[in-house]
Design an enzyme around this catalytic site. Structure first.
Site, PDB file in Angstrom:
ATOM      1  CD1 TRP A 171      41.669  43.264  38.640  1.00  0.00           C
ATOM      2  CD2 TRP A 171      41.455  45.464  39.358  1.00  0.00           C
ATOM      3  NE1 TRP A 171      42.929  43.885  38.717  1.00  0.00           N
ATOM      4  CE2 TRP A 171      42.687  44.870  39.189  1.00  0.00           C
ATOM      5  CE3 TRP A 171      40.837  46.555  39.583  1.00  0.00           C
ATOM      6  CZ2 TRP A 171      43.728  45.959  39.522  1.00  0.00           C
ATOM      7  CZ3 TRP A 171      42.044  47.365  40.183  1.00  0.00           C
ATOM      8  CH2 TRP A 171      43.030  47.337  40.046  1.00  0.00           C
TER       9      TRP A 171
ATOM     10  CD1 TRP B 118      37.711  32.706  48.965  1.00  0.00           C
ATOM     11  CD2 TRP B 118      36.646  34.190  47.429  1.00  0.00           C
ATOM     12  NE1 TRP B 118      37.172  33.512  49.921  1.00  0.00           N
ATOM     13  CE2 TRP B 118      36.341  34.270  48.908  1.00  0.00           C
ATOM     14  CE3 TRP B 118      36.034  34.814  46.513  1.00  0.00           C
ATOM     15  CZ2 TRP B 118      35.408  35.171  49.313  1.00  0.00           C
ATOM     16  CZ3 TRP B 118      35.134  35.623  46.882  1.00  0.00           C
ATOM     17  CH2 TRP B 118      34.631  35.959  48.284  1.00  0.00           C
TER      18      TRP B 118
ATOM     19  CD  GLU C 171      42.018  32.535  50.662  1.00  0.00           C
ATOM     20  OE1 GLU C 171      41.815  33.116  49.571  1.00  0.00           O
ATOM     21  OE2 GLU C 171      41.261  32.845  51.709  1.00  0.00           O
TER      22      GLU C 171
ATOM     23  CD1 TRP D  96      35.160  47.883  37.465  1.00  0.00           C
ATOM     24  CD2 TRP D  96      36.236  46.344  36.704  1.00  0.00           C
ATOM     25  NE1 TRP D  96      34.031  47.601  37.065  1.00  0.00           N
ATOM     26  CE2 TRP D  96      34.705  46.327  36.355  1.00  0.00           C
ATOM     27  CE3 TRP D  96      36.829  45.352  36.089  1.00  0.00           C
ATOM     28  CZ2 TRP D  96      34.392  45.358  35.574  1.00  0.00           C
ATOM     29  CZ3 TRP D  96      36.550  44.305  35.364  1.00  0.00           C
ATOM     30  CH2 TRP D  96      35.095  44.502  34.949  1.00  0.00           C
TER      31      TRP D  96
ATOM     32  CG  ASN E  38      44.763  38.207  48.235  1.00  0.00           C
ATOM     33  OD1 ASN E  38      44.098  38.381  47.027  1.00  0.00           O
ATOM     34  ND2 ASN E  38      44.152  38.105  49.282  1.00  0.00           N
TER      35      ASN E  38
ATOM     36  CD1 TRP F 298      33.559  54.074  35.503  1.00  0.00           C
ATOM     37  CD2 TRP F 298      34.780  53.804  37.465  1.00  0.00           C
ATOM     38  NE1 TRP F 298      33.162  52.779  36.336  1.00  0.00           N
ATOM     39  CE2 TRP F 298      33.681  52.698  37.374  1.00  0.00           C
ATOM     40  CE3 TRP F 298      35.878  53.910  38.392  1.00  0.00           C
ATOM     41  CZ2 TRP F 298      33.958  51.707  38.176  1.00  0.00           C
ATOM     42  CZ3 TRP F 298      35.722  52.976  39.397  1.00  0.00           C
ATOM     43  CH2 TRP F 298      34.689  51.714  39.436  1.00  0.00           C
TER      44      TRP F 298
HETATM   45  P1  FAD Z   1      47.676  31.474  48.053  1.00  0.00           P
HETATM   46  O1  FAD Z   1      47.064  32.090  49.589  1.00  0.00           O
HETATM   47  O2  FAD Z   1      48.566  30.506  48.499  1.00  0.00           O
HETATM   48  O3  FAD Z   1      46.222  30.582  47.745  1.00  0.00           O
HETATM   49  C1  FAD Z   1      46.278  29.254  46.874  1.00  0.00           C
HETATM   50  C2  FAD Z   1      45.680  29.361  45.602  1.00  0.00           C
HETATM   51  O4  FAD Z   1      44.207  29.748  46.031  1.00  0.00           O
HETATM   52  C3  FAD Z   1      46.015  30.553  44.883  1.00  0.00           C
HETATM   53  O5  FAD Z   1      47.276  29.846  44.036  1.00  0.00           O
HETATM   54  C4  FAD Z   1      45.046  30.726  43.898  1.00  0.00           C
HETATM   55  O6  FAD Z   1      44.543  29.803  42.850  1.00  0.00           O
HETATM   56  C5  FAD Z   1      43.883  30.591  44.707  1.00  0.00           C
HETATM   57  N1  FAD Z   1      43.285  32.012  45.336  1.00  0.00           N
HETATM   58  C6  FAD Z   1      43.752  32.721  46.600  1.00  0.00           C
HETATM   59  N2  FAD Z   1      43.026  33.674  46.815  1.00  0.00           N
HETATM   60  C7  FAD Z   1      42.276  33.767  45.959  1.00  0.00           C
HETATM   61  C8  FAD Z   1      41.384  34.873  45.525  1.00  0.00           C
HETATM   62  N3  FAD Z   1      41.035  36.105  46.346  1.00  0.00           N
HETATM   63  N4  FAD Z   1      40.672  34.801  44.330  1.00  0.00           N
HETATM   64  C9  FAD Z   1      40.834  33.605  43.634  1.00  0.00           C
HETATM   65  N5  FAD Z   1      41.511  32.798  43.725  1.00  0.00           N
HETATM   66  C10 FAD Z   1      42.317  32.690  44.926  1.00  0.00           C
HETATM   67  N6  FAD Z   1      44.678  35.317  41.352  1.00  0.00           N
HETATM   68  C11 FAD Z   1      45.008  34.762  40.150  1.00  0.00           C
HETATM   69  O7  FAD Z   1      45.406  33.651  40.431  1.00  0.00           O
HETATM   70  N7  FAD Z   1      45.166  35.368  39.010  1.00  0.00           N
HETATM   71  C12 FAD Z   1      44.763  36.720  38.880  1.00  0.00           C
HETATM   72  O8  FAD Z   1      44.655  37.340  37.906  1.00  0.00           O
HETATM   73  C13 FAD Z   1      44.387  37.435  40.042  1.00  0.00           C
HETATM   74  N8  FAD Z   1      44.123  38.827  40.227  1.00  0.00           N
HETATM   75  C14 FAD Z   1      43.901  39.321  41.295  1.00  0.00           C
HETATM   76  C15 FAD Z   1      43.574  40.718  41.035  1.00  0.00           C
HETATM   77  C16 FAD Z   1      43.212  41.441  42.297  1.00  0.00           C
HETATM   78  C17 FAD Z   1      42.779  42.911  42.335  1.00  0.00           C
HETATM   79  C18 FAD Z   1      43.069  40.762  43.704  1.00  0.00           C
HETATM   80  C19 FAD Z   1      42.728  41.411  44.813  1.00  0.00           C
HETATM   81  C20 FAD Z   1      43.305  39.437  43.585  1.00  0.00           C
HETATM   82  C21 FAD Z   1      43.493  38.671  42.472  1.00  0.00           C
HETATM   83  N9  FAD Z   1      44.078  37.448  42.494  1.00  0.00           N
HETATM   84  C22 FAD Z   1      44.396  36.629  41.302  1.00  0.00           C
HETATM   85  C23 FAD Z   1      43.758  36.618  43.860  1.00  0.00           C
HETATM   86  C24 FAD Z   1      45.168  36.400  44.878  1.00  0.00           C
HETATM   87  O9  FAD Z   1      45.624  37.571  44.901  1.00  0.00           O
HETATM   88  C25 FAD Z   1      46.083  35.537  44.144  1.00  0.00           C
HETATM   89  O10 FAD Z   1      45.382  34.260  43.869  1.00  0.00           O
HETATM   90  C26 FAD Z   1      47.002  35.048  45.199  1.00  0.00           C
HETATM   91  O11 FAD Z   1      47.792  36.231  45.595  1.00  0.00           O
HETATM   92  C27 FAD Z   1      48.091  34.243  44.581  1.00  0.00           C
HETATM   93  O12 FAD Z   1      49.247  33.873  45.706  1.00  0.00           O
HETATM   94  P2  FAD Z   1      49.283  32.417  46.170  1.00  0.00           P
HETATM   95  O13 FAD Z   1      49.193  31.546  45.251  1.00  0.00           O
HETATM   96  O14 FAD Z   1      50.517  32.427  47.239  1.00  0.00           O
HETATM   97  O15 FAD Z   1      47.966  32.473  47.169  1.00  0.00           O
END
Ligand code: FAD
Length: 476
Positions: A384, A280, A277, A361, A343, A308
């Site tokens: 997005w 990502w 993650e 989007w 997420n 759209w």
């Molecule tokens: P954890 O599951 O604990 O993951 C650890 C870290 O990994 C996160 O803190 C984050 O930095 C990174 N991470 C995890 N999943 C993703 C992912 N899919 N893409 C990129 N990095 C990821 N994340 C943001 O930080 N900022 C945003 O503006 C953002 N917008 C999003 C918009 C959409 C439509 C979607 C589907 C996802 C988005 N995310 C975004 C990704 C993700 O949802 C969040 O990073 C995550 O929910 C943060 O929670 P956590 O720190 O508990 O994640």
């Protein structure tokens, strides 16, 4: 005696594991400064939720610096002008900062370097916000990766990210009467109404809060991360995203501690998932670096012509959590109430906006930009586009999330929906994600009046799905 140097804090609000700060603090008197420069950021100036976080994070950073005997200078306006003026006032010959990858920030860096060089001051930029620098990972033909799996494999075949470094010891702070704004004057916090009144229950911005989050995650939820991360009702993810976004903790620190946790055989699979993650996050930043148009243009050009829809009413219903689909509404309300959305639910709500409602989007990304405490131009834009189907390595368009099935599968006991959509809390589980299928008696017993205190579905799932697929066919 060396000239003093300036440390220009940007999106790196910490003292630990900050290569540029470490370089700046060697052998020179140090002037730490943060500049709120909304004009340089333009459309990407921090949204309302990020401003709340920024206020709290700067306050924490200022305290950390004060504890070490220094003073964080706060300024508002053009970064180049302020840095040039400060350098002239203090006789500084170098400004240090950490690199940012957003297109506007890259342009800002270039402009600041130019302004400073006019008076013989150097700008020294160091990495610090990523595990792998974007130029360092390319395919055999020198082109950037567009697909996550080979990208991440290439990252993992590189040497491990270096171990994090402690905060510099015994910093020699420049002491003088340099002017500083007061944080309160910037009015970053909401005024009336104060929609963030309860946010202190959820968040502790700043390096200390970040370190605590990481420790409590690694010693608890990590054990069930691979499965638990998909259940929005369980606290199974790290919630590190805003801390990482504001640079309060370095990704190398998170990486190293997760790698250490991985040594425990019981945790290794879980930690591997968590590391991917973080991958990502790296990939999204990598994409933004190589494709700076990512925040506004579809990665797949065919989507330029996507038909759209436009509907302010539908957009408002989505924003307010009144679509009539309980999981979607729960997510949008969680976002409004806490500045965060799980997420899994981000994916469902984003899919609903772009596919069920067929709204652009960018409208969703803009709303998230304003309301998320972790709003990140890279992660938000890439995610997005991924959900909308127009992104790099995007989900195939025909995989349209069914918000009913998603709710039943990932919130099987209904705890998440009941928490955020309390008007449905007395519905039996089997109707919780499909209240319109409940009989009038069941609805009455649960105190639900559809179309009054909870809306009828804004669109019918099957028809909306078919319309989305037809729209997609038109651009194939
Ligand atoms: P954890 O599951 O604990 O993951 C650890 C870290 O990994 C996160 O803190 C984050 O930095 C990174 N991470 C995890 N999943 C993703 C992912 N899919 N893409 C990129 N990095 C990821 N994340 C943001 O930080 N900022 C945003 O503006 C953002 N917008 C999003 C918009 C959409 C439509 C979607 C589907 C996802 C988005 N995310 C975004 C990704 C993700 O949802 C969040 O990073 C995550 O929910 C943060 O929670 P956590 O720190 O508990 O994640």
């Amino acid at each position: 005696m060396n000239s003093p140097v300036i440390y220009w804090f940007r999106q790196d609000l910490r003292l630990e594991d900050l290569p540029a700060l470490e370089a700046a603090a060697t052998d020179s008197k140090l002037i730490p400064v943060y500049i709120l420069d909304d004009d340089a950021a333009g459309d990407w100036a921090p949204g309302a939720a990020s401003r709340w976080w920024l206020h709290r994070s700067l306050a924490a950073l200022a305290d950390d610096i004060a504890e070490r005997g220094g003073k964080l200078i706060l300024l508002k306006g053009d970064s180049g002008d302020h840095l040039a003026r400060l350098a002239a006032q203090a006789g500084a010959d170098t400004v240090y900062c950490s690199r940012r990858i957003e297109p506007w920030a890259r342009e800002q860096e270039r402009a600041v370097a130019e302004t400073l060089s006019e008076q013989g001051v150097r700008l020294r930029v160091h990495p610090g916000s990523l595990l792998f620098e974007p130029e360092a990972v390319v395919k055999g033909d020198g082109e950037p990766y567009q697909v996550f799996t080979p990208y991440w494999r290439a990252c993992r075949s590189q040497p491990e990210p270096p171990a994090p470094r402690p905060a510099p010891d015994d910093v020699d702070w420049y002491e003088s009467g340099l002017d500083s704004d007061s944080l309160d004057k910037w009015q970053l916090l909401p005024q009336q109404p104060n929609w963030a009144a309860s946010w202190d229950d959820y968040w502790q911005p700043g390096a200390e809060g970040a370190a605590q989050k990481l420790h409590s995650f690694l010693s608890g939820p990590l054990a069930d991360y691979a499965d638990g991360r998909d259940r929005p009702a369980s606290d199974s993810t790290s919630r590190l995203s805003p801390h990482l976004q504001f640079g309060e903790i370095s990704p190398r620190t998170v990486w190293q501690m997760a790698r250490e946790a991985e040594q425990d055989p019981a945790l290794s699979g879980q930690a591997e998932k968590f590391l991917s993650e973080l991958g990502w996050r790296e990939f999204s930043h990598y994409l933004l670096w190589h494709w700076p148009d990512l925040p506004h243009a579809p990665f797949k050009p065919a989507f330029e012509k996507f038909p759209w829809q436009q509907s302010d009413t539908a957009l408002a219903a989505w924003q307010q959590g009144r679509t009539g689909y309980p999981l979607v509404d729960a997510g949008m309300r969680e976002l409004w109430a806490t500045g965060y959305m799980h997420n899994r639910v981000r994916m469902v709500t984003a899919s609903f906006l772009t596919k069920h409602l067929r709204l652009h989007w960018r409208l969703g990304a803009d709303w998230f930009w304003d309301t998320l405490v972790d709003a990140s131009l890279a992660n938000n834009s890439a995610s997005w586009q991924w959900v909308a189907g127009s992104g790099a390595d995007a989900a195939p368009y025909f995989r349209i999330f069914n918000p009913i099935i998603q709710g039943e599968k990932f919130d099987p006991d209904g705890d998440y929906v009941r928490r955020w959509v309390p008007e449905l809390k007395d519905l039996p589980d089997r109707f919780l994600n499909r209240p319109w299928e409940a009989s009038p008696e069941v609805l009455e017993q649960a105190g639900v009046i559809l179309g009054e205190q909870y809306p009828q579905p804004l669109v019918e799932h099957k028809a909306a799905r078919e319309a989305a697929l037809a729209a997609y066919e038109s651009i194939r």
